[in-house]
Design a protein around this motif. Structure first.
Motif, PDB file in Angstrom:
ATOM      1  N   ASP A   1       2.860   1.028   3.446  1.00  0.00           N
ATOM      2  CA  ASP A   1       4.123   0.284   3.396  1.00  0.00           C
ATOM      3  C   ASP A   1       5.225   1.142   2.788  1.00  0.00           C
ATOM      4  O   ASP A   1       6.399   1.010   3.127  1.00  0.00           O
ATOM      5  N   VAL A   2       4.827   1.976   1.831  1.00  0.00           N
ATOM      6  CA  VAL A   2       5.773   2.806   1.078  1.00  0.00           C
ATOM      7  C   VAL A   2       5.215   4.217   0.955  1.00  0.00           C
ATOM      8  O   VAL A   2       4.040   4.399   0.616  1.00  0.00           O
TER       9      VAL A   2
ATOM     10  N   GLY B   1       8.097  -0.078   7.185  1.00  0.00           N
ATOM     11  CA  GLY B   1       7.802   0.618   5.935  1.00  0.00           C
ATOM     12  C   GLY B   1       8.935   1.540   5.503  1.00  0.00           C
ATOM     13  O   GLY B   1       9.820   1.883   6.290  1.00  0.00           O
ATOM     14  N   THR B   2       8.904   1.942   4.233  1.00  0.00           N
ATOM     15  CA  THR B   2       9.967   2.746   3.638  1.00  0.00           C
ATOM     16  C   THR B   2       9.466   4.127   3.218  1.00  0.00           C
ATOM     17  O   THR B   2       8.394   4.245   2.608  1.00  0.00           O
ATOM     18  N   PHE B   3      10.249   5.154   3.525  1.00  0.00           N
ATOM     19  CA  PHE B   3       9.976   6.523   3.082  1.00  0.00           C
ATOM     20  C   PHE B   3      11.142   6.960   2.213  1.00  0.00           C
ATOM     21  O   PHE B   3      12.299   6.850   2.600  1.00  0.00           O
TER      22      PHE B   3
ATOM     23  N   SER C   1       3.373  -2.392  -7.778  1.00  0.00           N
ATOM     24  CA  SER C   1       2.576  -3.111  -6.766  1.00  0.00           C
ATOM     25  C   SER C   1       1.240  -3.538  -7.389  1.00  0.00           C
ATOM     26  O   SER C   1       0.184  -3.011  -7.040  1.00  0.00           O
ATOM     27  N   PRO C   2       1.284  -4.490  -8.341  1.00  0.00           N
ATOM     28  CA  PRO C   2       0.096  -4.881  -9.107  1.00  0.00           C
ATOM     29  C   PRO C   2      -1.051  -5.449  -8.284  1.00  0.00           C
ATOM     30  O   PRO C   2      -2.187  -5.475  -8.745  1.00  0.00           O
ATOM     31  N   TYR C   3      -0.759  -5.909  -7.072  1.00  0.00           N
ATOM     32  CA  TYR C   3      -1.815  -6.442  -6.202  1.00  0.00           C
ATOM     33  C   TYR C   3      -2.028  -5.533  -4.983  1.00  0.00           C
ATOM     34  O   TYR C   3      -2.733  -5.907  -4.048  1.00  0.00           O
ATOM     35  N   GLY C   4      -1.410  -4.385  -5.021  1.00  0.00           N
ATOM     36  CA  GLY C   4      -1.522  -3.448  -3.919  1.00  0.00           C
ATOM     37  C   GLY C   4      -2.449  -2.288  -4.231  1.00  0.00           C
ATOM     38  O   GLY C   4      -3.311  -2.372  -5.103  1.00  0.00           O
ATOM     39  N   ARG C   5      -2.221  -1.197  -3.516  1.00  0.00           N
ATOM     40  CA  ARG C   5      -3.063  -0.013  -3.659  1.00  0.00           C
ATOM     41  C   ARG C   5      -2.172   1.226  -3.567  1.00  0.00           C
ATOM     42  O   ARG C   5      -1.206   1.248  -2.808  1.00  0.00           O
TER      43      ARG C   5
ATOM     44  N   VAL D   1       0.883  -1.165   0.000  1.00  0.00           N
ATOM     45  CA  VAL D   1       0.000   0.000   0.000  1.00  0.00           C
ATOM     46  C   VAL D   1       0.926   1.222   0.000  1.00  0.00           C
ATOM     47  O   VAL D   1       1.747   1.388   0.905  1.00  0.00           O
ATOM     48  N   CYS D   2       0.809   2.041  -1.043  1.00  0.00           N
ATOM     49  CA  CYS D   2       1.767   3.122  -1.267  1.00  0.00           C
ATOM     50  C   CYS D   2       1.095   4.495  -1.278  1.00  0.00           C
ATOM     51  O   CYS D   2      -0.075   4.616  -1.647  1.00  0.00           O
ATOM     52  N   LEU D   3       1.864   5.501  -0.908  1.00  0.00           N
ATOM     53  CA  LEU D   3       1.406   6.885  -0.944  1.00  0.00           C
ATOM     54  C   LEU D   3       2.467   7.742  -1.611  1.00  0.00           C
ATOM     55  O   LEU D   3       3.647   7.669  -1.254  1.00  0.00           O
TER      56      LEU D   3
END
Length: 203
Positions: A112-113, A141-143, A63-67, A44-46
Protein backbone atom coordinates in the motif's frame (compact mmCIF):
# COMPACT_ATOMS: atom_id res chain seq x y z
CA UNK A 1 37.31 3.09 1.43
CA UNK A 2 36.51 6.55 2.82
CA UNK A 3 34.22 6.82 5.84
CA UNK A 4 31.58 8.64 3.76
CA UNK A 5 31.39 5.74 1.32
CA UNK A 6 29.43 4.04 4.12
CA UNK A 7 26.46 6.23 3.21
CA UNK A 8 26.18 4.10 0.07
CA UNK A 9 26.79 0.67 1.57
CA UNK A 10 27.80 0.55 5.25
CA UNK A 11 30.56 -1.92 6.07
CA UNK A 12 32.60 -2.79 9.15
CA UNK A 13 33.04 -0.51 12.17
CA UNK A 14 32.68 2.63 10.07
CA UNK A 15 29.44 1.28 8.68
CA UNK A 16 28.05 0.64 12.16
CA UNK A 17 28.86 4.21 13.14
CA UNK A 18 27.27 5.51 9.94
CA UNK A 19 23.93 3.68 10.35
CA UNK A 20 23.69 5.03 13.90
CA UNK A 21 24.39 8.53 12.59
CA UNK A 22 21.78 8.13 9.84
CA UNK A 23 19.10 7.00 12.30
CA UNK A 24 19.57 10.13 14.40
CA UNK A 25 20.69 12.65 11.79
CA UNK A 26 17.87 12.00 9.32
CA UNK A 27 15.02 11.86 11.84
CA UNK A 28 13.82 15.46 11.34
CA UNK A 29 13.78 15.09 7.56
CA UNK A 30 11.91 11.79 7.85
CA UNK A 31 9.26 13.32 10.12
CA UNK A 32 8.80 16.11 7.57
CA UNK A 33 8.52 13.54 4.80
CA UNK A 34 5.86 11.56 6.62
CA UNK A 35 3.64 14.67 6.83
CA UNK A 36 3.14 14.42 3.06
CA UNK A 37 1.25 11.14 3.09
CA UNK A 38 -1.54 9.29 4.85
CA UNK A 39 -0.79 5.83 6.21
CA UNK A 40 -3.74 3.68 7.23
CA UNK A 41 -3.62 1.54 10.37
CA UNK A 42 -3.70 -1.72 8.39
CA UNK A 43 -1.39 -0.78 5.50
CA UNK A 44 1.32 -3.09 4.16
CA UNK A 45 4.44 -0.95 3.83
CA UNK A 46 7.92 -1.25 2.35
CA UNK A 47 10.94 0.92 3.12
CA UNK A 48 13.59 0.56 0.40
CA UNK A 49 17.12 1.28 1.57
CA UNK A 50 15.96 0.95 5.16
CA UNK A 51 19.40 1.69 6.63
CA UNK A 52 19.38 1.46 10.40
CA UNK A 53 15.63 0.81 10.53
CA UNK A 54 14.40 4.04 12.13
CA UNK A 55 11.79 4.61 9.42
CA UNK A 56 10.68 0.99 9.52
CA UNK A 57 9.94 1.58 13.21
CA UNK A 58 7.97 4.75 12.34
CA UNK A 59 5.96 2.84 9.73
CA UNK A 60 5.17 0.15 12.31
CA UNK A 61 3.85 2.86 14.63
CA UNK A 62 1.75 4.41 11.89
CA UNK A 63 0.25 1.07 10.77
CA UNK A 64 -0.37 -0.76 14.09
CA UNK A 65 -2.53 -3.42 12.43
CA UNK A 66 -0.49 -3.64 9.26
CA UNK A 67 2.84 -5.08 8.22
CA UNK A 68 6.18 -3.46 7.35
CA UNK A 69 9.08 -4.79 5.29
CA UNK A 70 12.50 -3.15 5.17
CA UNK A 71 15.10 -3.98 2.54
CA UNK A 72 18.72 -2.88 2.24
CA UNK A 73 21.78 -4.15 0.35
CA UNK A 74 24.08 -3.67 3.35
CA UNK A 75 24.52 -6.50 5.84
CA UNK A 76 25.39 -3.94 8.53
CA UNK A 77 22.16 -2.01 7.88
CA UNK A 78 20.05 -5.17 7.96
CA UNK A 79 21.63 -6.20 11.26
CA UNK A 80 20.94 -2.79 12.85
CA UNK A 81 17.42 -2.62 11.44
CA UNK A 82 16.57 -6.04 12.81
CA UNK A 83 17.89 -5.02 16.22
CA UNK A 84 15.80 -1.88 16.60
CA UNK A 85 12.69 -3.56 15.17
CA UNK A 86 13.01 -6.76 17.19
CA UNK A 87 9.54 -6.44 18.74
CA UNK A 88 7.90 -6.01 15.33
CA UNK A 89 9.76 -9.00 13.94
CA UNK A 90 8.81 -11.18 16.91
CA UNK A 91 5.14 -10.21 16.51
CA UNK A 92 5.34 -11.21 12.80
CA UNK A 93 4.47 -7.66 11.71
CA UNK A 94 7.93 -6.82 10.43
CA UNK A 95 10.49 -8.40 8.15
CA UNK A 96 13.95 -7.08 7.28
CA UNK A 97 15.59 -8.40 4.12
CA UNK A 98 18.97 -7.99 2.51
CA UNK A 99 18.45 -7.25 -1.16
CA UNK A 100 18.91 -5.00 -4.17
CA UNK A 101 16.44 -2.38 -5.38
CA UNK A 102 17.01 -3.62 -8.95
CA UNK A 103 15.91 -7.14 -7.95
CA UNK A 104 13.05 -6.60 -5.52
CA UNK A 105 11.83 -10.04 -4.35
CA UNK A 106 8.12 -9.24 -4.18
CA UNK A 107 5.01 -10.07 -6.18
CA UNK A 108 3.10 -7.45 -8.13
CA UNK A 109 0.71 -5.18 -6.22
CA UNK A 110 1.91 -6.22 -2.75
CA UNK A 111 2.30 -2.89 -0.93
CA UNK A 112 0.00 0.00 0.00
CA UNK A 113 2.91 2.29 0.86
CA UNK A 114 6.52 2.35 -0.35
CA UNK A 115 9.11 4.80 0.99
CA UNK A 116 12.64 5.69 -0.04
CA UNK A 117 14.53 7.99 2.33
CA UNK A 118 17.99 9.29 1.37
CA UNK A 119 18.58 6.32 -0.92
CA UNK A 120 17.79 6.98 -4.59
CA UNK A 121 21.18 8.74 -4.85
CA UNK A 122 22.72 5.27 -4.93
CA UNK A 123 20.29 3.42 -7.19
CA UNK A 124 22.07 2.38 -10.41
CA UNK A 125 19.16 3.44 -12.64
CA UNK A 126 16.25 5.29 -11.05
CA UNK A 127 14.00 4.95 -14.11
CA UNK A 128 14.29 1.16 -14.07
CA UNK A 129 14.05 1.05 -10.27
CA UNK A 130 10.87 3.15 -10.33
CA UNK A 131 9.34 0.68 -12.79
CA UNK A 132 10.02 -2.11 -10.31
CA UNK A 133 8.47 -0.04 -7.52
CA UNK A 134 5.42 0.63 -9.72
CA UNK A 135 4.95 -3.09 -10.30
CA UNK A 136 4.89 -4.06 -6.60
CA UNK A 137 2.72 -1.11 -5.48
CA UNK A 138 -1.03 -1.72 -5.22
CA UNK A 139 -3.49 0.32 -7.30
CA UNK A 140 -4.18 3.40 -5.20
CA UNK A 141 -0.94 2.89 -3.30
CA UNK A 142 1.53 5.65 -2.44
CA UNK A 143 5.26 5.94 -3.22
CA UNK A 144 7.28 8.60 -1.41
CA UNK A 145 10.85 9.73 -2.02
CA UNK A 146 12.52 11.99 0.54
CA UNK A 147 16.05 13.43 0.21
CA UNK A 148 18.13 16.01 2.07
CA UNK A 149 19.43 17.37 -1.24
CA UNK A 150 17.12 18.61 -4.01
CA UNK A 151 19.83 18.91 -6.65
CA UNK A 152 19.69 22.71 -6.76
CA UNK A 153 22.65 23.53 -4.52
CA UNK A 154 26.00 23.28 -6.37
CA UNK A 155 27.76 22.78 -3.03
CA UNK A 156 26.07 19.38 -2.67
CA UNK A 157 27.89 18.13 -5.74
CA UNK A 158 31.06 17.72 -3.65
CA UNK A 159 29.47 14.58 -2.18
CA UNK A 160 29.20 12.95 -5.59
CA UNK A 161 32.98 13.28 -5.86
CA UNK A 162 33.60 11.91 -2.37
CA UNK A 163 31.08 9.06 -2.54
CA UNK A 164 31.50 6.68 -5.45
CA UNK A 165 28.27 5.82 -7.27
CA UNK A 166 26.29 8.74 -5.85
CA UNK A 167 24.08 10.95 -8.02
CA UNK A 168 21.90 13.81 -6.82
CA UNK A 169 18.61 14.35 -8.68
CA UNK A 170 16.54 17.50 -9.02
CA UNK A 171 12.75 17.58 -8.98
CA UNK A 172 12.42 17.56 -12.77
CA UNK A 173 14.60 14.45 -13.09
CA UNK A 174 12.68 12.63 -10.36
CA UNK A 175 9.30 13.59 -11.81
CA UNK A 176 10.25 12.53 -15.35
CA UNK A 177 11.61 9.17 -14.18
CA UNK A 178 8.44 8.53 -12.16
CA UNK A 179 6.25 9.38 -15.15
CA UNK A 180 8.37 7.16 -17.42
CA UNK A 181 7.70 4.34 -14.96
CA UNK A 182 3.92 4.82 -15.29
CA UNK A 183 3.18 7.13 -12.34
CA UNK A 184 1.01 10.22 -12.80
CA UNK A 185 0.29 13.30 -10.68
CA UNK A 186 3.65 13.66 -8.91
CA UNK A 187 3.55 16.13 -6.02
CA UNK A 188 6.86 17.72 -5.01
CA UNK A 189 7.63 19.81 -1.94
CA UNK A 190 10.90 21.50 -0.97
CA UNK A 191 12.22 23.35 2.06
CA UNK A 192 14.62 26.26 2.45
CA UNK A 193 17.10 23.74 3.84
CA UNK A 194 17.17 22.06 0.43
CA UNK A 195 15.13 18.99 1.39
CA UNK A 196 12.85 17.48 -1.24
CA UNK A 197 9.85 15.17 -0.98
CA UNK A 198 8.11 13.61 -3.98
CA UNK A 199 4.84 11.74 -3.48
CA UNK A 200 2.86 9.88 -6.12
CA UNK A 201 0.03 7.38 -6.28
CA UNK A 202 -0.42 4.42 -8.61
CA UNK A 203 -3.69 5.11 -10.39
Amino acid sequence: MSFFQNTCKPKGIGGKIMVHMMNTGHSSMAEWGFTHMEIQSDNVCLDIGCGGGANVRKLLEKSPYGRVVGIDHSEISVEKSKKINKAGIESKRCEILQGDVMKLPFRGETFDVITAFETIYFWPDISEAFKKVYKILKIGGTFMICNESNGENPKDEKWTKIIQGMKIYNSEQIEKSLEDAGFRGVKVDKTKKGWICAVVKKL
